[in-house]
Write a protein that holds these residues in place. Structure first.
Motif, short mmCIF file in Angstrom:
data_model
loop_
_atom_site.label_atom_id
_atom_site.label_comp_id
_atom_site.label_asym_id
_atom_site.label_seq_id
_atom_site.Cartn_x
_atom_site.Cartn_y
_atom_site.Cartn_z
N GLY A 24 0.82 -1.21 0.00
CA GLY A 24 0.00 0.00 0.00
C GLY A 24 0.85 1.25 0.00
N LEU A 25 1.86 1.25 0.85
CA LEU A 25 2.69 2.45 0.98
C LEU A 25 3.45 2.75 -0.31
CD1 LEU A 25 3.75 4.67 2.86
CD2 LEU A 25 5.68 3.18 3.37
N SER A 30 4.14 5.85 -5.21
CA SER A 30 4.42 5.88 -6.64
C SER A 30 3.53 6.90 -7.35
CB SER A 30 4.21 4.50 -7.24
OG SER A 30 2.83 4.20 -7.28
N LEU A 31 2.41 7.27 -6.72
CA LEU A 31 1.50 8.23 -7.34
C LEU A 31 2.10 9.63 -7.38
CD1 LEU A 31 -1.85 7.07 -5.70
CD2 LEU A 31 -1.10 6.67 -8.04
N GLN A 32 3.22 9.81 -6.66
CA GLN A 32 3.85 11.13 -6.67
C GLN A 32 4.57 11.40 -7.99
OE1 GLN A 32 6.29 10.86 -3.20
NE2 GLN A 32 4.52 10.81 -1.84
N GLY A 33 4.72 10.38 -8.82
CA GLY A 33 5.28 10.62 -10.14
C GLY A 33 6.79 10.55 -10.20
N ASP A 34 7.48 11.35 -9.38
CA ASP A 34 8.94 11.38 -9.45
C ASP A 34 9.59 10.48 -8.42
OD1 ASP A 34 8.07 12.83 -7.34
OD2 ASP A 34 9.65 14.35 -7.48
N MET A 35 8.82 9.52 -7.92
CA MET A 35 9.31 8.64 -6.88
C MET A 35 9.62 7.29 -7.50
SD MET A 35 9.60 8.98 -3.52
CE MET A 35 10.96 7.90 -3.15
N GLN A 45 8.30 -14.44 -6.02
CA GLN A 45 7.82 -15.59 -6.80
C GLN A 45 7.67 -15.24 -8.27
OE1 GLN A 45 7.09 -18.50 -5.23
NE2 GLN A 45 7.26 -17.81 -3.11
N GLY A 46 7.81 -13.99 -8.61
CA GLY A 46 7.69 -13.59 -10.01
C GLY A 46 6.31 -13.12 -10.38
N ASP A 47 5.32 -13.29 -9.50
CA ASP A 47 3.97 -12.82 -9.83
C ASP A 47 3.61 -11.55 -9.07
OD1 ASP A 47 3.94 -14.05 -7.42
OD2 ASP A 47 2.17 -15.29 -7.79
N GLU A 48 4.61 -10.90 -8.49
CA GLU A 48 4.34 -9.64 -7.81
C GLU A 48 4.05 -8.53 -8.81
OE1 GLU A 48 6.94 -11.57 -7.05
OE2 GLU A 48 6.57 -12.15 -4.98
N ASP A 49 3.25 -7.59 -8.38
CA ASP A 49 2.89 -6.47 -9.25
C ASP A 49 4.05 -5.47 -9.27
OD1 ASP A 49 1.82 -4.37 -10.56
OD2 ASP A 49 0.26 -3.92 -9.08
N GLN A 50 4.74 -5.40 -10.42
CA GLN A 50 5.91 -4.53 -10.50
C GLN A 50 5.63 -3.28 -11.33
OE1 GLN A 50 9.85 -5.77 -10.69
NE2 GLN A 50 9.45 -7.94 -10.38
N SER A 51 4.36 -2.97 -11.52
CA SER A 51 4.02 -1.86 -12.41
C SER A 51 4.46 -0.52 -11.85
CB SER A 51 2.51 -1.86 -12.66
OG SER A 51 1.82 -1.75 -11.44
N PHE A 52 4.59 -0.41 -10.52
CA PHE A 52 4.90 0.90 -9.95
C PHE A 52 6.21 0.91 -9.16
CE2 PHE A 52 2.20 -1.57 -7.21
CZ PHE A 52 2.80 -1.46 -5.98
#
Lengths: 419, 471
Positions: A24-25, A30-35, A45-52
């Motif tokens: 969550g944190l 990541s919504l700050q843009g420059d972070m 395990q390789g299925d973690e969400d790495q989009s941000f």
């Protein structure tokens, strides 16, 4: 700004609240843009969400230089790390860690859980941190929970970058006062070395200041938040004759299950049409079954055993009251989850989340009378249920990780002298 | 020449004790006497006594030209009688100067004007009687709980014989009109006296606010503002909670000195003081002022939201007033006492979630949250409702109950009447008895029974009809 974070859990493979909070944190930040966040965990395990963010698996980081080929690396760890990154990290091995048993490409294995050789894993994790720290590319180091403090300290000493540690819990919460000296030592050294300490509640902040002797000026509180529930509108409450009062969590000393049984006993003496559910499992479960039986309320007191995933949400949604009588809870995210599905919630004043919730009933964990009274009021007075149901849901939806993330960012800026 | 009409509302509730649901049905005492006494003593020492003395001194030093009015609830007077009788004496002293007027209000500082017209009437009458018995003064102007007012309430107030009523000069009903005039009720014979809330709040709310751009407020400045109002505006109504003197504005803020300096500066500028009745007598109502929705003097919205704004308050009020009719039928003194105390508006104010942020307890009284206030109140109310129900089961309709009750209450009278009748008949028959000795008693007995039955039926019938006629 680039942050290097050390964590121990990350969804979807989580064992407790730490993973949820880490996710969550970082997502909120990541919504700050420059972070830009690099997050190190022991065993992805390789299925973690790495989009941000960018995840580095500690078990993929070479700590001993071994000759190997690009294809072999790709074959072994390609699903979680790009071989190029592996070779880049290998360039940054500066110390001799041959005493640690490694595999053919120089990596050490991690369970990513809380095994018996936890102390060994912590020190191996430290070794990994040295390699990552030498690779550089970050402005600040952020360690989540005591397991990763040694890694954070090492990284700080190597890179000279400031260290922020995030206290999700202290050993005083886990042990009800009987702290493990080894754990205390790790926690204490992490706090002493940190440039700033972030606590998940004022309650924890007080513990850190009082029990760990920290300077209040470098200890801040950033309350946790809760991820919006995707299917919040879909959850249904089956109409039933009896009201359901639920305790959900590990049945251990820290969570105060015996107070729940006692309160149930009080309520049942005067009120009909109420049932009590104790969901979860733990070392005190059998003791609780005996207690309920000896109080002669077993016909109205039910145990579900361990619930997972969707079952938890369903259980919360089906309840008329959710209660968390924790004796000591650094934060406690589950009341927020209950409120998300509109379930009126009672929390102990000894829970960190009580500090930020207004539309929940707060009682002392030992105050069985108050607890029973609150349960009775919610099941007997319709307006009470309705108000907590509506206002609670509204309130919890305003608690976002984005604003928690902004607070953390402000602390970074302060520590770095950028603000 | 302009006049200032100053009036104060004074009410502190009897605090409820922590009442768990285990007590429902067994524990019938609801109050925290210690806390109530404590509050009353605090108010006595910080507000009532020093403020009364100041006002008395002001009246004496101006030869009675300084005037002031009070609206004190009956329950507050009871509490003062119990815990601070010296305050009652001090009010008596004020009353004796002839420069003080007491305003009518509900006995329990209740919301009955909104929920229960009959209860409202009864409480207003009860309050007037209380004022009369204590101060030997009649109430002529009405000042409802928290200045709650609507056209409908105005109509009731007029029916109760009041000539004037205090209302809030709320912007949404005043529109362009100035609050420094009297207004007419749209249809009832009643004069509306709007409170000038900006000027009132300058004293009550902003006096000790350092952040206010007019801080510090001096009597000179304040009178200056009144002088600068248009010449046609002959008066200004300044109403506030009495706590503005000494409780909300502490003595250290200089509120007492401000008050003492008012008459001097007023007289320098040829401004007089007047009681509400004098304002009514000396001014004519101009325009009509109507408020179809209830207004109050609360917050910015000037509506009822602090007392009736949420579901908690809604349920509590609805449950409470559902038994109004029944409680009025009963004669049990304890029930009547509890009934009044449970109606006090503060109980509902504490349940307001409007301002609740969790950090301040300013709006929730002795409770930590509106929910706790609600829980405690509902537990008490549940016990109270049970007690009422035990006296008069809810399974019986109100009207039926009414007629049964009257039959029961009148039975002694009826028995007496019937006995008298028997005596009469006996006397009548004694003469013929001498002549016809055997037949007479046998004949007389059924006759008596028949007459008795008839009277009972007749009476019951009348009583049944009676409440209907009232409605």
């Amino acid at each position: 700004m680039n942050a290097l974070m050390f964590g121990w859990e990350f969804p979807p493979h989580i064992l407790g609240g730490l993973g949820t909070a880490s996710y969550g944190l970082t997502r909120g930040m990541s919504l700050q843009g420059d972070m830009h966040i690099t997050f190190v965990i022991p065993h992805p395990q390789g299925d973690e969400d790495q989009s941000f963010l960018h995840i580095i698996g500690a078990n993929n980081v070479p700590i001993v230089w071994k000759e190997t080929s690009w294809d072999r690396v790709n074959q072994l760890i390609g699903h979680t790390m790009h071989p190029d990154e592996f070779f880049h990290l290998r360039e940054n091995i500066r110390y001799d860690f041959r005493r640690i048993g490694t595999n053919e490409i120089g990596c050490v294995d991690f369970s990513g859980r809380y095994p018996n050789n936890l102390m060994e894993e912590i020190s191996n994790y430290e070794a990994v941190a040295s390699v990552v720290a030498h690779a550089g590319g970050f402005d600040i180091i952020h360690s989540h929970d005591w397991l990763t403090y040694p890694a954070g300290i090492f990284a700080k000493n190597i890179s000279g970058k400031p260290l922020v540690i995030h206290v999700h819990a202290t050993d005083f919460d886990r042990s009800r006062g009987n702290v493990n000296p080894q754990v205390y030592d790790i926690e204490r050294r992490g706090m002493d070395a940190a440039d700033h300490i972030i606590c998940v509640s004022n309650l924890t902040r007080r513990t850190v200041i009082e029990k760990y002797g920290q300077n209040p000026a470098k200890v801040s509180t950033v309350h946790n938040a809760v991820e919006p529930l995707a299917e919040a509108d879909k959850v249904m409450k089956t109409p039933r004759k009896d009201k359901v009062v639920t305790f959900l969590g590990r049945i251990t000393m820290q969570k105060g299950p015996e107070y729940f049984v006692e309160a149930a006993h009080r309520v049942l003496q005067r009120t009909k049409n109420v049932r009590f559910v104790m969901a979860g499992s733990g070392d005190m479960m059998n003791q609780m079954i005996h207690l309920a039986a000896s109080k002669n309320i077993a016909d109205k007191f039910h145990f579900t055993g361990f619930l997972r995933g969707k079952q938890v949400t369903e259980m919360l949604a089906e309840s008329d009251v959710y209660i968390m009588p924790s004796v000591s809870e650094p934060f406690g995210i589950s009341p927020l989850e209950a409120m998300q599905v509109g379930t009126p919630t009672i929390v102990s004043k000894q829970s960190g989340c009580a500090e930020i919730l207004n539309n929940a009933i707060k009682v002392d964990y030992w105050d069985i009378d108050a607890m029973a009274d609150a349960i009775h009021a919610i099941v007997s007075y319709p307006a009470m249920y309705k108000s907590l149901h509506e206002l609670g849901e509204e309130e919890v939806n305003r608690i976002t990780w984005e604003s928690a993330g902004r607070k953390v960012r402000a602390i970074y800026d302060k520590v770095l002298g950028w603000s | 020449m302009k006049s200032i009409c100053l009036y104060f509302q004074l009410h502190e509730p009897m605090q409820l004790k922590r009442y768990r649901f285990f007590g429902i049905g067994t524990d019938h005492y609801y109050y925290n006497d210690f806390a109530s006494e404590d509050t009353i003593r605090y108010w006595t020492e910080n507000c009532c006594l020093p403020a009364n003395n100041t006002l008395l001194e002001m009246i004496r030093s101006t030869n009675g030209k300084f005037k002031v009015a009070f609206s004190i609830s009956g329950l507050m007077l009871e509490l003062l009688e119990q815990y601070a009788p010296e305050v009652i004496d001090s009010f008596r002293e004020l009353a004796d100067t002839g420069s003080v007027e007491f305003l009518g209000e509900t006995y329990a500082h209740s919301l009955s004007s909104l929920y229960d017209t009959n209860e409202f009437k009864q409480q207003v009458k009860l309050h007037s009687a209380k004022i009369h018995s204590l101060f030997d003064l009649d109430t002529k102007v009405f000042c409802n709980t928290e200045l709650i007012y609507s056209d409908e309430i105005g109509e009731q107030v007029a029916k109760l014989g009041f000539k004037g009523v205090m209302v809030e000069g709320a912007r949404h009903i005043m529109g362009w009109k100035s609050s420094n005039y009297l207004y007419k009720h749209p249809y009832a014979d009643l004069t509306l006296m709007p409170r000038n809330y900006e000027m009132s709040d300058n004293i009550a709310v902003r006096f000790s606010n350092w952040g206010w751009d007019q801080y510090p407020l001096t009597a000179e400045k304040f009178i200056g503002w009144i002088v600068s109002t248009p010449a046609e505006e002959k008066f200004m109504m300044l109403g506030m909670n009495y706590g503005a003197i000494g409780v909300y504005n502490h003595a250290e803020s200089g509120i007492y000195d401000f008050l003492k300096a008012l008459p001097y500066h007023a007289m320098m500028n040829k401004i007089t003081f007047a009681t509400p009745s004098e304002i009514l007598a000396n001014n004519k109502a101009g325009d009509v002022l109507s408020s179809t929705e209830p207004i109050s003097w609360a917050d910015e919205e000037k509506d009822l939201s602090p007392w009736t704004g949420n579901d908690l308050q809604g349920e509590a009020l609805q449950k409470l007033y559902s038994v109004g009719e029944r409680v009025r039928l009963c004669t049990d003194k304890r029930i009547k006492y509890d009934w009044l105390n449970l109606q006090t508006s503060q109980h509902f104010y504490f349940m307001s979630t409007k301002h609740f942020t969790g950090n301040s307890q300013a709006h929730t009284g002795q409770y930590e949250s509106p929910y706790e206030a609600f829980m405690n109140y509902m537990n008490v109310l549940s016990d109270f409702l049970q007690r009422v129900d035990e006296q008069y089961p809810t399974s019986i309709e109100n009207e039926e109950l009414n007629s049964l009750l009257k039959t029961i209450n009148n039975q002694e009278q009826q028995i007496a009447e019937l006995e008298e009748e028997i005596e009469k008949l006996k006397a009548e028959k004694q003469e013929p008895e001498k002549e016809i000795k055997k037949a007479a008693p046998k004949k007389a007995a059924p006759k008596k029974a028949a007459t008795a039955k008839k009277t009972t039926e007749k009476k019951a019938g009348e009583k049944k009809a009676a409440p209907k006629a009232k409605k």
